[in-house]
Design a protein around this motif. Structure first.
Motif, PDB file in Angstrom:
ATOM      1  N   TYR A 171      45.388  43.084  30.639  1.00  0.00           N
ATOM      2  CA  TYR A 171      44.491  43.653  31.636  1.00  0.00           C
ATOM      3  C   TYR A 171      44.986  43.327  33.038  1.00  0.00           C
ATOM      4  CZ  TYR A 171      40.418  44.063  34.576  1.00  0.00           C
ATOM      5  OH  TYR A 171      39.571  44.389  35.598  1.00  0.00           O
TER       6      TYR A 171
ATOM      7  N   VAL B 235      41.544  54.342  52.137  1.00  0.00           N
ATOM      8  CA  VAL B 235      42.653  53.677  52.827  1.00  0.00           C
ATOM      9  C   VAL B 235      43.690  54.762  53.126  1.00  0.00           C
ATOM     10  CG1 VAL B 235      44.303  51.782  52.624  1.00  0.00           C
ATOM     11  CG2 VAL B 235      42.135  51.659  51.437  1.00  0.00           C
TER      12      VAL B 235
ATOM     13  N   LYS C 131       9.727  -5.817   4.098  1.00  0.00           N
ATOM     14  CA  LYS C 131       8.345  -5.650   4.516  1.00  0.00           C
ATOM     15  C   LYS C 131       7.420  -5.458   3.324  1.00  0.00           C
ATOM     16  CE  LYS C 131       7.633  -2.397   7.633  1.00  0.00           C
ATOM     17  NZ  LYS C 131       7.791  -1.633   8.878  1.00  0.00           N
TER      18      LYS C 131
ATOM     19  N   ARG D 141      39.405  54.755  47.890  1.00  0.00           N
ATOM     20  CA  ARG D 141      39.016  53.572  48.663  1.00  0.00           C
ATOM     21  C   ARG D 141      38.918  53.876  50.138  1.00  0.00           C
ATOM     22  NH1 ARG D 141      43.483  49.615  47.276  1.00  0.00           N
ATOM     23  NH2 ARG D 141      42.636  48.483  49.047  1.00  0.00           N
TER      24      ARG D 141
ATOM     25  N   CYS E  26      41.891  36.655  23.301  1.00  0.00           N
ATOM     26  CA  CYS E  26      41.345  36.818  24.638  1.00  0.00           C
ATOM     27  C   CYS E  26      42.434  36.681  25.681  1.00  0.00           C
ATOM     28  CB  CYS E  26      40.250  35.795  24.899  1.00  0.00           C
ATOM     29  SG  CYS E  26      38.746  36.163  24.026  1.00  0.00           S
TER      30      CYS E  26
ATOM     31  N   TYR F  81      46.012  46.016  35.807  1.00  0.00           N
ATOM     32  CA  TYR F  81      45.201  46.063  37.020  1.00  0.00           C
ATOM     33  C   TYR F  81      46.081  45.933  38.256  1.00  0.00           C
ATOM     34  CZ  TYR F  81      41.510  44.689  40.274  1.00  0.00           C
ATOM     35  OH  TYR F  81      40.663  44.607  41.336  1.00  0.00           O
TER      36      TYR F  81
ATOM     37  N   LYS G  90       0.821  -1.198   0.000  1.00  0.00           N
ATOM     38  CA  LYS G  90       0.000   0.000   0.000  1.00  0.00           C
ATOM     39  C   LYS G  90       0.857   1.252   0.000  1.00  0.00           C
ATOM     40  CE  LYS G  90      -2.061   1.915   3.458  1.00  0.00           C
ATOM     41  NZ  LYS G  90      -2.837   2.420   4.539  1.00  0.00           N
TER      42      LYS G  90
ATOM     43  N   ILE H 195       9.445  11.183   0.766  1.00  0.00           N
ATOM     44  CA  ILE H 195       8.610  10.072   1.223  1.00  0.00           C
ATOM     45  C   ILE H 195       9.388   8.762   1.131  1.00  0.00           C
ATOM     46  CG2 ILE H 195       6.517   8.780   0.744  1.00  0.00           C
ATOM     47  CD1 ILE H 195       5.257  11.364  -0.173  1.00  0.00           C
TER      48      ILE H 195
ATOM     49  N   ALA I 164      -0.509   9.109  -5.769  1.00  0.00           N
ATOM     50  CA  ALA I 164      -0.640  10.491  -5.313  1.00  0.00           C
ATOM     51  C   ALA I 164       0.271  11.434  -6.096  1.00  0.00           C
ATOM     52  CB  ALA I 164      -0.320  10.571  -3.823  1.00  0.00           C
TER      53      ALA I 164
ATOM     54  N   ARG J 179       0.168   4.012  -2.912  1.00  0.00           N
ATOM     55  CA  ARG J 179      -0.350   5.348  -2.647  1.00  0.00           C
ATOM     56  C   ARG J 179       0.591   6.402  -3.193  1.00  0.00           C
ATOM     57  NH1 ARG J 179      -4.015   6.561   2.039  1.00  0.00           N
ATOM     58  NH2 ARG J 179      -3.715   8.456   0.870  1.00  0.00           N
TER      59      ARG J 179
ATOM     60  N   ARG K 281      48.182  47.312  43.354  1.00  0.00           N
ATOM     61  CA  ARG K 281      49.174  46.836  44.322  1.00  0.00           C
ATOM     62  C   ARG K 281      49.639  47.972  45.205  1.00  0.00           C
ATOM     63  NH1 ARG K 281      51.382  41.804  42.600  1.00  0.00           N
ATOM     64  NH2 ARG K 281      49.501  40.575  42.945  1.00  0.00           N
ATOM     65  N   THR K 282      49.957  47.687  46.449  1.00  0.00           N
ATOM     66  CA  THR K 282      50.590  48.695  47.304  1.00  0.00           C
ATOM     67  C   THR K 282      52.089  48.570  47.138  1.00  0.00           C
ATOM     68  OG1 THR K 282      50.256  47.062  49.009  1.00  0.00           O
ATOM     69  CG2 THR K 282      48.833  49.004  49.047  1.00  0.00           C
TER      70      THR K 282
ATOM     71  N   TYR L 266      37.880  29.710  16.681  1.00  0.00           N
ATOM     72  CA  TYR L 266      37.920  29.568  18.132  1.00  0.00           C
ATOM     73  C   TYR L 266      39.345  29.775  18.648  1.00  0.00           C
ATOM     74  CZ  TYR L 266      36.709  27.994  22.735  1.00  0.00           C
ATOM     75  OH  TYR L 266      36.497  27.944  24.076  1.00  0.00           O
TER      76      TYR L 266
ATOM     77  N   ILE M 249      10.202   5.781   3.779  1.00  0.00           N
ATOM     78  CA  ILE M 249       9.819   4.372   3.635  1.00  0.00           C
ATOM     79  C   ILE M 249      11.047   3.476   3.774  1.00  0.00           C
ATOM     80  CG2 ILE M 249       8.913   2.659   2.014  1.00  0.00           C
ATOM     81  CD1 ILE M 249       7.078   4.725   0.914  1.00  0.00           C
TER      82      ILE M 249
ATOM     83  N   ALA N  80      43.571  39.474  28.215  1.00  0.00           N
ATOM     84  CA  ALA N  80      43.438  39.193  29.637  1.00  0.00           C
ATOM     85  C   ALA N  80      44.759  39.398  30.367  1.00  0.00           C
ATOM     86  CB  ALA N  80      42.929  37.772  29.832  1.00  0.00           C
TER      87      ALA N  80
END
Lengths: 549, 495
Positions: free
Chosen positions: A511, A546, A162, A544, A504, A515, A42, A104, A50, A46, A520-521, A497, A108, A508
């Motif tokens: 930075y 201090v 089948k 701050r 990065c 920083y 069938k 289809i 169709a 079909r 730092r003291t 990537y 099947i 970093a």
């Protein structure tokens, strides 16, 4: 339903087993809102009704049929998945129907046929003709696609089984045990639907569903160097009965004598009859076992066909098929390359034409001016050329040529190409494996070496009835060459990537040190000399709250 | 917010008018009923009764001998649209209705009711008959079953199929033993004779396609138990759920369409297992030897009589008695569409729907249910679309998707408005359009949420930046904490 099994020992010692199940449906699929199915499945019925399909040919293949060593196959298919369909003239939007149909069918048969799109679909003009009843050959109704990357395995076999009326419960289909079928050198399963004449007068149309399955077992290496075989050793099953719904159920064993005078082999149990036929230009003798005749199962409950060679075969003389071909990629580097096709005509005195169909994906840019066809050192002008250039990401190259092959010759066809760079999203997983280029198709009417009688098509075993033979002196052959594996320049996919990571990290680190410098003291030995750093630090310390340095 | 309006015309034949009518005929009256599905959803039903006396022609039609003739004669006089009802009230002592029945429901959209003496009795009967002929609270709740909290609905209410634009009906003959039975059925004739009239009538509700197939070597999933007393095989009720699975794999999916499939299987048991009977929960054999599976279809077992002599040649040719089979399948089809006669009070008499298998008012019953369900489906679909948009802010809604959404909202609003006016048919059409456009909008390939990067993944790519930058900040934060702690300690030391 008619079921047939053809067992033929191949020259190299392998055994090819070809199953064919033919179901005919005496109904017009195209009309009628209510449809009633008996033996015809069938799901396919079909689909045909169709989508307005006139003819459908689907083949799923694992492995490659070595025509040079194994001889002419009964029905060859290219490695991977092949689908070609003729639509009814009433179908208005063929491309949409084709897309829907492939989706289809992929559902099947659990195959990735849904990857068929405009980049691998072509419209051949000459190579493929309708095999069933057809009154028009308007090739705009034809679509052809090959997916060479498709891997065929049990999940494709189960839905195929089948569709058989008896499933794998009775008849020849009990031999189809997936474990053994895929433990073989070549496996090809196919579905062909076409309209045929209901009777000799051909007033009404019937639909024929032909399910075929070809396996090549390497009995030589699995059987301790002996070429003897039996059904049980190949399939680990034996036949017990015919499918009760079948009107014909036969096993053919090819026992054609190689040398004219001596019988080299014997089959047990003795066959019910012996059938002689001319198949593909060669005289063949078949031992026939009719499963419907009650005498076959009288002595023992099951049928286990065995074949024994009486003395070792002299393997030096191997018959070479009249037409065979070979294809490879030439050139070096990742920029340009060359596709070479060698076509052999080993016929001693007859020349014949052959239609060559090449499909090349768009990312290999063919240079048509480099197309050279050389036979025996001279240039060979094709009498018909159809070339459709590719459009990037839209459609592939299509090259169809009608080439005359002189007797006993080798024809070399070369064409150069340039490799294109793809967008990074267009690469498949594992791009370094390479890109497949589908097999090229050779269709030819090969003149036969011996004269052929006009045999009754319905009587002859297996596939002779699928291809129409025009007259007695030649027969139709369709060959597929090897699929090609081409390397394309592939980028380093992890590069973006990596760049992100590297930049990065640099940012970093910068930075971080800045920083630290700010926060730092610093204990300065000499209080009198307040440097810039100290002043800056004091400003921050003031903010701050201090105590200042 | 959804209001279902049923126009009901109550026609009094002479001698049936109760004495205590509130006002002289003709007059109008409205009865409302609130159906609450869950805390937030409720449906109001509103019966707009218009009372009048019978005309001369109706009186003549009611003067015939039997109710059936009266129904046929009255049908010619009516000019009723879908969803509206006409109830004729006859005198309590009228001989038109048989003894013991007080309500007769005809084939079309009318009913005959005994007046019952007082107005109160008439009102209860009227309420019953209008509910039977249009919808009841349970039937509306069943269509909204996915909104009803669990456990409040009986399993029967979940039996009927979901509303859809079309259905595919597949009849399959399962022959597990083709060696001994050569079963033949005249399905084409049976479909034309029995199924087609019903489907023609139902074609208002949805598109139907019918096909059939024969499957060989298809077996049930359970081995039946042998019963020595009756020398037959029995399938008990609790094993029936396991029967379908292995068959289902062979049935073949509906690859060519997206409509739900209704499967009706006729199973001819193999020779070694026949005769085969189905047992119900109490152990008694089921009379029809059939069962149905909710929202899936039905299975009937068709036993083949053993040949008189055991030497009879195999395979045995069997011709299926299609009338017997189709009777069962059509009853199952009605059940699957939620049309059952079970909940009727005893004094009701239903006219058999005849060859069409379906009375007009039953069609209305389906249309009411499907319209409400469609409206509910559209609102669910649009709500989930809105939720998706809330979740992914940068999703792109193309113009065609937007226009489909607008269309769906407009259609659903018009459906609700038509329902409130009592125009059932146009409301159903509008709700169908709304479902189509809302589904098209929701399943548009551009709205696949996998196409959009979630924000957390964008963050993950920049981890190599954020992580090393965070290290000195965290370290200095830790230092600040340490310093402040030390400063707190120092003053105590000073003291």
């Amino acid at each position: 339903l008619r079921e047939e099994l053809l067992l033929s020992p191949l020259p190299t010692g392998d055994v090819a087993a070809t199953f064919q199940f033919r179901t005919r449906w005496d109904a017009d699929l195209q009309r009628g809102a209510v449809s009633h199915y008996r033996l015809f499945p069938k799901a396919l019925g079909r689909l045909v009704a169709a989508l307005g399909v006139r003819e459908l040919h689907l083949a799923l293949t694992q492995g490659f049929w070595r025509t040079r060593f194994w001889g002419q196959p009964p029905l060859q298919a290219p490695a991977g998945a092949e689908l070609w369909v003729w639509f009814q003239p009433t179908v208005t939007d063929v491309d949409k129907a084709w897309k829907e149909l492939s989706n289809i069918l992929s559902g099947i048969f659990c195959a990735s046929l849904n990857f068929i799109d405009s980049t691998n679909t072509i419209i051949p003009t000459a190579s493929f003709k309708p095999l069933g009843l057809a009154n028009g050959t308007d090739h705009h109704l034809l679509r052809y696609a090959v997916l060479p990357r498709e891997v065929v395995c049990t999940e494709n076999l189960t839905p195929w089984k089948k569709l058989l009326p008896c499933g794998s419960k009775a008849g020849l289909a009990v031999l189809l045990k997936a474990e053994r079928l895929f433990h073989s050198s070549y496996h090809s399963q196919a579905v062909h639907i076409r309209p045929v004449c209901r009777d000799a007068s051909c007033v009404a149309v019937s639909w024929e569903l032909r399910q075929t399955l070809t396996v090549v077992f390497d009995v030589f290496s699995s059987g301790q160097g002996k070429k003897d075989w039996s059904l049980f050793r190949m399939f680990s099953r034996t036949l017990t009965d015919a499918c009760p719904l079948a009107s014909q159920s036969k096993v053919y064993v090819d026992i054609s004598p190689k040398n004219k005078e001596k019988e080299l082999l014997e089959v047990t149990p003795p066959p019910t009859s012996v059938h002689e036929a001319v198949v593909q230009g060669d005289k063949k003798t078949y031992a026939v076992y009719d499963l419907l005749s009650p005498s076959l199962f009288n002595t023992s409950r099951s049928l286990n066909v065995q074949l024994k060679w009486k003395r070792p075969q002299d393997s030096s003389e191997m018959p070479v098929p009249v037409l065979h071909a070979q294809r490879y990629v030439g050139g070096y580097g990742l920029q340009t390359g060359e596709i070479c096709t060698l076509i052999y005509n080993t016929h001693p005195y007859r020349a014949f034409p052959v239609i060559l169909l090449e499909t090349v994906p768009w990312y290999l840019r063919l240079y048509v001016h480099t197309l050279t066809i050389i036979t025996k050192g001279k240039e060979n002008k094709p009498s018909y050329i159809h070339y459709q250039p590719a459009q990037d990401r839209r459609r592939p190259h299509l090259l169809e040529m009608l080439i005359q092959l002189p007797a006993n010759s080798v024809t070399k066809i070369t064409i150069q190409f340039e490799r294109a760079l793809l967008k990074w999203t267009e690469y498949p997983p594992d791009p370094n494996h390479g890109f497949y280029v589908g097999s090229s198709v050779l269709s030819a009417l090969v003149p036969s070496v011996i004269a052929m009688k006009d045999v009754d098509v319905e009587q002859s075993p297996l596939f002779t009835s699928l291809f129409p033979s025009s007259d007695g002196s030649s027969y139709f052959v369709r060959l597929y060459t090897e699929p090609l594996l081409v390397n394309l320049p592939t980028p380093d996919f992890s590069m973006p990537y990596n760049v992100i990571c590297l930049t990065c990290t640099v940012v970093a680190v910068c930075y971080g040190s800045f920083y630290n410098l700010l926060t730092r003291t610093f204990h300065v030995e000499e209080p009198s000399r307040g440097g810039l750093a100290k002043r800056l630090a004091n400003v921050i310390r003031k903010l701050r709250g201090v105590p200042l340095l | 917010q959804v209001q279902l309006v049923v126009p009901v015309a109550v026609v009094f034949s002479p001698g049936s008018v109760p004495e205590d009518l509130p006002s002289p005929l003709p007059f109008r009256d409205v009865q409302e009923m609130e159906i609450s599905v869950n805390l937030r959803t409720s449906v109001t039903s509103r019966y707009e009764m218009s009372y009048r006396a019978a005309t001369a022609r109706e009186e003549a039609a009611l003067a015939v001998a039997t109710a059936r003739e009266a129904d046929a004669a009255l049908h010619l006089l009516q000019d009723v649209s879908m969803g509206s009802l006409t109830v004729y009230v006859v005198a309590e002592t009228s001989s038109l209705l048989p003894q013991g029945t007080s309500v007769y429901v005809g084939r079309h959209r009318s009913a005959l009711v005994r007046s019952g003496g007082s107005l109160a009795a008439l009102h209860t009967r009227l309420r019953q008959v209008t509910q039977v002929m249009s919808f009841t609270a349970t039937s509306i709740a069943a269509t909204l079953s996915d909104r009803v909290p669990d456990g409040r609905l009986s399993p029967d209410a979940r039996r009927s199929l979901k509303s859809s634009l079309g259905y595919e009906i597949t009849f399959s003959l399962l022959n597990p033993d083709p060696k001994s039975h050569d079963v033949d059925w005249d399905i084409e004739g049976a479909v034309n004779c029995y199924v087609k009239p019903v489907l023609d009538k139902l074609s208002l509700v949805a598109n139907f396609s019918v096909d059939s197939q024969i499957l060989y070597y298809a077996i049930l999933g359970v081995t039946p138990r042998y019963d020595k007393e009756s020398s037959s095989f029995l399938l008990s009720a609790h094993s029936l759920p396991h029967v379908i699975n292995p068959v289902e794999a062979r049935l073949g999916s509906s690859a060519a369409s997206l409509y739900p499939v209704l499967n009706f299987l006729l199973y001819v048991p193999e020779r070694s297992h026949s005769p085969l009977y189905i047992q119900d929960k109490d152990g008694a054999p089921v009379r029809t030897n059939a069962f149905h599976s909710p929202r899936w279809g039905g299975i009937m077992i068709y036993n083949v009589e053993a040949p008189a002599s055991p030497q009879a040649s195999l395979p045995l040719h069997v011709d299926v008695d299609m009338a017997r089979v189709m009777e069962v399948f059509l009853a199952q089809l009605r059940l699957l569409f939620g049309l059952s006669w079970e909940e009727l009070p005893p004094e009701f008499l239903l006219e058999s729907p005849g060859n069409e298998g379906l009375a007009d008012w039953e069609l209305d019953h389906l249309l009411w249910a499907h319209t409400v369900e469609n409206i509910a489906t559209v609102s669910t679909t649009l709500t989930s679309l809105a939720q998706l948009l809330d979740k992914i802010g940068n999703i792109v809604i193309k113009d065609d998707v937007a226009s489909e959404v607008y269309q769906a909202v407009a259609s659903v609003q018009s459906a609700v408005a038509k329902l409130a006016m009592g125009h059932l048919h146009s409301a159903f059409q509008a709700s169908k359009e709304a479902v189509t456009s809302s589904e098209r909008a929701f399943f548009d390939p551009s709205l696949l949420h996998l196409l959009y990067f979630p924000d957390d993944q964008k963050f993950a790519i920049y981890i190599p930046l954020f992580l090393p930058m965070a290290v000195p900040i965290l370290l200095s934060l830790a230092k600040i904490v340490r310093e402040t702690r030390q400063r707190k300690k120092e003053p105590t030391k000073m003291d």
